[in-house]
Design an enzyme around this catalytic site. Structure first.
Site, PDB file in Angstrom:
ATOM      1  N   LYS A  25       0.839  -1.209   0.000  1.00 41.75           N
ATOM      2  CA  LYS A  25       0.000   0.000   0.000  1.00 41.75           C
ATOM      3  C   LYS A  25       0.870   1.253   0.000  1.00 41.75           C
ATOM      4  CE  LYS A  25      -1.800   1.455   4.111  1.00 41.75           C
ATOM      5  NZ  LYS A  25      -1.379   2.841   4.404  1.00 41.75           N
ATOM      6  N   ASN A  26       1.845   1.274   0.924  1.00 44.17           N
ATOM      7  CA  ASN A  26       2.614   2.505   1.111  1.00 44.17           C
ATOM      8  C   ASN A  26       3.631   2.761   0.004  1.00 44.17           C
ATOM      9  OD1 ASN A  26       1.043   2.970   3.274  1.00 44.17           O
ATOM     10  ND2 ASN A  26       2.551   2.367   4.819  1.00 44.17           N
ATOM     11  N   ARG A 103      -4.611  10.311   4.339  1.00 45.51           N
ATOM     12  CA  ARG A 103      -3.518  11.202   4.689  1.00 45.51           C
ATOM     13  C   ARG A 103      -2.422  11.206   3.630  1.00 45.51           C
ATOM     14  NH1 ARG A 103      -0.648  13.764   8.879  1.00 45.51           N
ATOM     15  NH2 ARG A 103       1.438  13.544   8.053  1.00 45.51           N
ATOM     16  N   ASP A 127      -4.598  11.588  13.242  1.00 46.63           N
ATOM     17  CA  ASP A 127      -5.545  10.474  13.093  1.00 46.63           C
ATOM     18  C   ASP A 127      -5.445   9.552  14.292  1.00 46.63           C
ATOM     19  OD1 ASP A 127      -3.305   8.983  12.647  1.00 46.63           O
ATOM     20  OD2 ASP A 127      -3.626   8.789  10.490  1.00 46.63           O
ATOM     21  N   ASP A 316       4.194  -0.178  12.169  1.00 45.47           N
ATOM     22  CA  ASP A 316       2.939  -0.758  11.668  1.00 45.47           C
ATOM     23  C   ASP A 316       2.763  -2.214  12.105  1.00 45.47           C
ATOM     24  OD1 ASP A 316       2.252   1.609  10.517  1.00 45.47           O
ATOM     25  OD2 ASP A 316       2.962   1.082   8.514  1.00 45.47           O
ATOM     26  N   ILE A 338       7.445   6.003  17.238  1.00 46.87           N
ATOM     27  CA  ILE A 338       7.098   6.766  16.029  1.00 46.87           C
ATOM     28  C   ILE A 338       5.804   7.570  16.206  1.00 46.87           C
ATOM     29  CG2 ILE A 338       6.846   6.657  13.505  1.00 46.87           C
ATOM     30  CD1 ILE A 338       9.495   5.399  14.464  1.00 46.87           C
TER      31      ILE A 338
END
Ligand code: EPU
Length: 435
Positions: A25-26, A103, A127, A316, A338
């Site tokens: 995804k990223n 975002r 968020d 993540d 983070i």
């Protein structure tokens, strides 16, 4: 009142079999933004079928691009190709209604400023995993000669005479800031050096695509990126790298459920620290060039985890580390460096009986032999997936609500779980009032 889907997980399950991960995804989101840098038709392959990609497609469409998804299966394949036709003069405004949903839309800031000399992008705000600043994006672009102001919730940047190369020191190796500055620098006049740059595999992936487009970049994957600006770039076809976070989710799932899972479509080198933790926990881990296998036949031993920018342990995967610790023998100290809100989901883990105490950015987790099924709620993408996996280790049924979060990042999640042999189903949840 809104009706939101939930995933029902039947506990006492074991993950076993093979699963293929789609593109990251990223990576894919930023590769789509990078396409803006060249007029014409760029193609990104290995793109995951997830909501965030659909929203990025909408962002690009509103900027005047034609965006088409190509699926060579029956229309449900977990990966697709996305064809992006970029006009000579793209639009320059990204609205709040899209940016608040994604975002990562902020990734259009650098490319549009570089190409059009002006851009107006809604400020994304924070968020559910914490406050998420833009100061490094803004300071870096200002160093390159941009005038930047904030007005009515928008970030407005202009560089009428074009951007120029500069030396930029990032206070922290921010993924998003590195990407935006990189995508701005490839078309700037002169040489840009980004120091303390992020080193994530997804950054290397963008550098590979930009280089194929004609950009001149040295140092991809290191802390110093040196970019020599060029006057124009050309469109390309580029495949997104595999999703290391989805792959890591399956790896931790195998460890937690005493399973045996082979994950394909991923370079296991992207997960060195995460897989090493599993070895310390007692798993048998076997790596191949583009796949790995995790086997576990006993209760995991507790391991301490500290999240850090790559190549450290990925933030993540923090929900997976907490999940593993919750069923391990002994106590684990988990440190998050983070995001300030990443521990928000531990209240949901507590509903499953996990014994977790947080203090600032540390959590002490005392492992339990079994968790206990309960209704819980996904608060973000990774917490959602982590709760489903934790539900597999619980007695009875766990209902994970708000699964639209999981849809943002995991293509085919329920089907993949079923293929790995567990009983799980997606159902319409009860109606909810949003207060
Ligand atoms: N930060 C600032 N100022 C800035 C930029 C960042 O203070 O100008 C702070 C943030 O507030 C945060 C930290 O620096 O506390 C890290 O932010 P970073 O910029 O590295 O993260 P990001 O680009 O916003 C990406 C991923 C995240 C992933 C992080 C860290 C995308 C779309 N998102 O976010 O992925 O957690 O890097 O690896 O690439 C997810 O996929 O679920 C996800 C949250």
């Amino acid at each position: 009142m809104a009706c939101v889907d939930q995933i029902e997980v039947f506990g006492g399950a074991r993950l076993a079999g093979e699963v293929r991960v789609a593109g990251a995804k990223n990576s894919a989101l930023k590769l789509m933004a990078a396409a803006l840098l060249a007029p014409g038709r760029s193609v990104i392959t290995n793109v995951p079928r997830i909501t965030d990609i659909a929203i990025m497609a909408e962002v690009l469409s509103r900027l005047g691009c034609t965006v088409d998804f190509v699926d060579d299966g029956d229309g449900s394949a977990p990966v697709r190709e996305v064809v992006i036709d970029v006009p000579e003069r793209p639009g320059t405004e990204a609205d709040y209604d899209l940016v608040r949903r994604l975002r990562a839309s902020i990734a259009v800031l650098g490319p549009l400023l570089a190409r059009c000399g002006y851009v107006r992008v809604a400020h994304p705000g924070g968020d559910a995993i914490g406050s998420r600043g833009l100061d490094m994006h803004v300071a870096g672009l200002a160093r390159m000669g941009a005038d930047i102001t904030g007005e009515h919730g928008f970030v407005i940047a202009s560089a009428a005479g074009g951007l120029r190369g500069a030396t930029i020191w990032l206070d922290f190796p921010s993924v998003g800031a590195t990407e935006n500055l990189l995508m701005a620098a490839v078309l700037a006049k002169g040489v840009t050096e980004i120091d303390n740059a992020a080193r994530e595999p997804e950054i290397v992936d963008i550098c590979d695509m930009l280089t194929a487009m004609g950009a001149r970049i040295e140092g991809a994957g290191t802390s110093t990126l040196r970019i020599e600006g060029v006057p124009a770039l050309r469109p390309v076809t580029h495949a997104a790298i595999g999703d290391r976070i989805v792959a890591g989710t399956w790896a931790y799932g195998a460890a937690m459920t005493r399973g045996d899972v082979t994950v394909t479509g991923i370079d296991p080198g992207f997960l060195d620290v995460a897989l090493d933790k599993l070895i310390t926990a007692g798993c048998d881990v076997h790596k191949e060039q583009n796949s790995f296998r995790v086997r576990m036949d006993a209760r995991p031993r507790s391991v301490d985890v500290v999240t850090l920018p790559y190549p450290g342990f990925a933030t993540d995967l923090l929900p997976m580390a907490i999940g593993l610790a919750s069923v391990s023998e002994g106590a684990s100290l988990i440190t998050e460096n983070i995001f300030d809100g990443r521990f928000m989901f531990v209240n949901e883990m507590a509903r499953l009986g996990a014994d977790i105490k947080t203090d600032g950015h540390h959590a002490v987790v005392r492992g339990r032999e079994r968790l206990s099924g309960a209704p819980v709620r996904a608060t973000d993408i990774r917490a959602g997936a982590g709760l489903v996996i934790a539900g597999l280790c619980a007695e009875g049924v766990t209902q994970v609500g708000h699964v639209h979060h999981i849809d943002r990042g995991y293509p085919n999640f329920v089907a993949d779980l079923r293929a790995l042999g567990v009983e799980v189903r997606r159902v319409a949840g009860p109606e909810e009032i949003d207060y």
